[in-house]
Design an enzyme around this catalytic site. Structure first.
Site, PDB file in Angstrom:
ATOM      1  N   CYS A   1      21.736  -3.268   0.652  1.00  0.00           N
ATOM      2  CA  CYS A   1      20.362  -2.940   0.282  1.00  0.00           C
ATOM      3  C   CYS A   1      19.919  -3.817  -0.878  1.00  0.00           C
ATOM      4  O   CYS A   1      20.691  -4.071  -1.808  1.00  0.00           O
ATOM      5  CB  CYS A   1      20.265  -1.473  -0.094  1.00  0.00           C
ATOM      6  SG  CYS A   1      18.620  -0.949  -0.587  1.00  0.00           S
TER       7      CYS A   1
ATOM      8  N   ASN B   1      13.610   5.255  -0.064  1.00  0.00           N
ATOM      9  CA  ASN B   1      12.785   4.508  -1.016  1.00  0.00           C
ATOM     10  C   ASN B   1      12.493   3.080  -0.564  1.00  0.00           C
ATOM     11  O   ASN B   1      12.018   2.258  -1.344  1.00  0.00           O
ATOM     12  CB  ASN B   1      13.454   4.481  -2.395  1.00  0.00           C
ATOM     13  CG  ASN B   1      14.803   3.773  -2.379  1.00  0.00           C
ATOM     14  OD1 ASN B   1      15.338   3.447  -1.323  1.00  0.00           O
ATOM     15  ND2 ASN B   1      15.368   3.545  -3.560  1.00  0.00           N
ATOM     16  N   HIS B   2      12.759   2.776   0.695  1.00  0.00           N
ATOM     17  CA  HIS B   2      12.503   1.429   1.208  1.00  0.00           C
ATOM     18  C   HIS B   2      11.009   1.217   1.457  1.00  0.00           C
ATOM     19  O   HIS B   2      10.280   2.159   1.770  1.00  0.00           O
ATOM     20  CB  HIS B   2      13.291   1.190   2.494  1.00  0.00           C
ATOM     21  CG  HIS B   2      14.773   1.199   2.272  1.00  0.00           C
ATOM     22  ND1 HIS B   2      15.684   1.442   3.285  1.00  0.00           N
ATOM     23  CD2 HIS B   2      15.520   0.993   1.156  1.00  0.00           C
ATOM     24  CE1 HIS B   2      16.911   1.387   2.794  1.00  0.00           C
ATOM     25  NE2 HIS B   2      16.829   1.116   1.508  1.00  0.00           N
ATOM     26  N   PHE B   3      10.575  -0.044   1.351  1.00  0.00           N
ATOM     27  CA  PHE B   3       9.147  -0.331   1.497  1.00  0.00           C
ATOM     28  C   PHE B   3       8.926  -1.831   1.659  1.00  0.00           C
ATOM     29  O   PHE B   3       9.822  -2.648   1.421  1.00  0.00           O
ATOM     30  CB  PHE B   3       8.368   0.144   0.268  1.00  0.00           C
ATOM     31  CG  PHE B   3       8.779  -0.539  -1.018  1.00  0.00           C
ATOM     32  CD1 PHE B   3       8.234  -1.768  -1.391  1.00  0.00           C
ATOM     33  CD2 PHE B   3       9.730   0.027  -1.861  1.00  0.00           C
ATOM     34  CE1 PHE B   3       8.626  -2.412  -2.560  1.00  0.00           C
ATOM     35  CE2 PHE B   3      10.126  -0.604  -3.031  1.00  0.00           C
ATOM     36  CZ  PHE B   3       9.567  -1.825  -3.385  1.00  0.00           C
TER      37      PHE B   3
ATOM     38  N   HIS C   1      17.878  -2.245 -11.170  1.00  0.00           N
ATOM     39  CA  HIS C   1      17.333  -2.653  -9.873  1.00  0.00           C
ATOM     40  C   HIS C   1      15.947  -2.095  -9.616  1.00  0.00           C
ATOM     41  O   HIS C   1      15.333  -2.378  -8.589  1.00  0.00           O
ATOM     42  CB  HIS C   1      18.280  -2.266  -8.743  1.00  0.00           C
ATOM     43  CG  HIS C   1      18.226  -0.820  -8.326  1.00  0.00           C
ATOM     44  ND1 HIS C   1      18.265   0.229  -9.214  1.00  0.00           N
ATOM     45  CD2 HIS C   1      18.149  -0.255  -7.085  1.00  0.00           C
ATOM     46  CE1 HIS C   1      18.215   1.371  -8.548  1.00  0.00           C
ATOM     47  NE2 HIS C   1      18.137   1.109  -7.253  1.00  0.00           N
ATOM     48  N   GLY C   2      15.432  -1.296 -10.536  1.00  0.00           N
ATOM     49  CA  GLY C   2      14.109  -0.721 -10.389  1.00  0.00           C
ATOM     50  C   GLY C   2      13.839   0.235 -11.538  1.00  0.00           C
ATOM     51  O   GLY C   2      14.539   0.223 -12.557  1.00  0.00           O
TER      52      GLY C   2
END
Length: 368
Positions: free
Chosen positions: A71, A130-132, A286-287
């Site tokens: 990911c 949480n993918h987008f 990472h975020g």
């Protein structure tokens, strides 16, 4: 037994998720782990803290990498100027992207030197959680010299893709768990070598997946694009003679990094500072990191908002998410302040900010 050392990179430890700290403390007791670093986006995961890096001199811990092997984030610079990007028109055109890719998945996998039998049906799709995919514009250039040195255009529309290995990584972890539970393995042994081979295939699959997702989105809007970076957040790689496990942590040894905020906040294009990364296990946030768990976010926000209220953001962006539960779980309010996360990395001397990016159109899922 000697416990692993733990370093937390945060300006205010009182604001760090205590459950995540407990999870790090338990991980420090794993025999074979030597060093752990918690990054500013640290938050509790399903038994394992997310936003952390774990180093072992000779052991592999597949459950620290987790199920979504590979990911990560890819950032693409398109050929369209921001002034020509029409938000509502773009939103209308982004359809059919949850359906399987109509390209030749087998050929694409073979070209990438990946077994074409590995999950071709899911290739080119974002997935859940949480993918987008998100179209963005440059909000502010912080380091003009570095921005220009990389040849970036300040007026371009950008596309950021966050996705992983879909069911492939889950299958790899499930196979490991059925036979060994959460037990580690020597990297030099047969089981360790087999895991590393499967892991590397999943990482390659995830990179290709992000590429095809970007291609599909750009084709819908008639755009050409150049990939500027692709970084992996969930992986295990050789490091300092041992093995570095990243669980929700960006690499500081792969060039530029994009650190996304929530869909209602800015993202940051940053450059790792050479020579400073070792103390953080060569890893970065990472975020933004979750502030609330998924159930908590849904419970809090569904009482205050309708789904349609969350389709527009405070920054003027548009959100496409037709999953009525997911739109609450992934709302901006459920995430930490990305400015604080990036500020902590700067204060630790780990990064220099090149630019901030404003979200224009965030795509999660569409029902039709």
């Amino acid at each position: 037994m000697t416990k692993a050392s733990i370093r937390i990179i945060a300006s205010d430890l009182s604001r760090v998720d205590p459950l995540a700290l407990d999870q790090l403390a338990r991980a420090a007791e794993f025999e074979g782990l030597a060093r752990i670093v918690g990054l500013p986006d640290l938050h509790a995961g399903r038994g394992i803290a997310v936003g952390a890096a774990y180093w072992s001199p000779d052991m592999l811990f597949p459950h620290l990498v987790g199920s979504d092997i590979g990911c990560g984030m890819a950032l693409w610079e398109t050929d369209q100027p921001v002034r020509r990007f029409r938000l509502d028109a773009a939103a209308r055109k982004l359809r059919g992207l949850d359906e399987p890719w109509d390209g030749d998945a087998g050929a694409a996998l073979s070209k990438a030197k990946i077994d074409p039998a590995l999950g071709g049906a899911a290739l080119g799709t974002i997935g859940g959680g949480n993918h987008f995919a998100e179209f963005q514009r440059v909000e502010r250039i912080v380091d003009i010299d570095r921005f220009e040195a990389f040849g970036f255009r300040p007026d371009a529309v950008w596309l950021m893709v966050h996705s992983g290995s879909r069911g492939l990584g889950q299958a790899i972890l499930d196979d490991w768990t059925r036979s060994r539970g959460t037990a580690p393995a020597e990297a030099s042994g047969e089981a360790g070598a087999a895991y590393l081979a499967a892991h590397d295939r999943a990482v390659g699959w995830a990179v290709l997946n992000r590429e095809i997702i970007a291609r599909r989105f750009c084709e819908k809007l008639g755009l050409a694009a150049v990939r500027r970076l692709d970084i992996c957040h969930n992986s295990v790689t050789p490091y300092e003679g041992g093995w570095l496990h990243r669980k929700g942590a960006a690499p500081a040894d792969r060039g530029l990094v994009v650190i996304p905020g929530s869909r209602g906040d800015f993202s940051y294009l940053v450059e790792p500072v050479v020579g400073q990364a070792a103390g953080a296990l060569c890893s970065l946030a990472h975020g933004a990191g979750r502030k609330w768990g998924r159930n908590d976010a849904h419970g809090r926000l569904s009482k205050r908002f309708r789904p349609s209220d969350l389709e527009r953001t405070a920054l003027g962006g548009r959100v496409i998410c037709e999953d009525r539960r997911l739109i609450f779980e992934e709302a901006p309010q459920a995430y930490k302040d990305i400015g604080g996360v990036v500020g902590d990395l700067e204060a630790a001397g780990l990064i220099r900010v090149i630019a901030s990016l404003r979200p224009l159109l965030s795509y999660k899922t569409r029902r039709s």
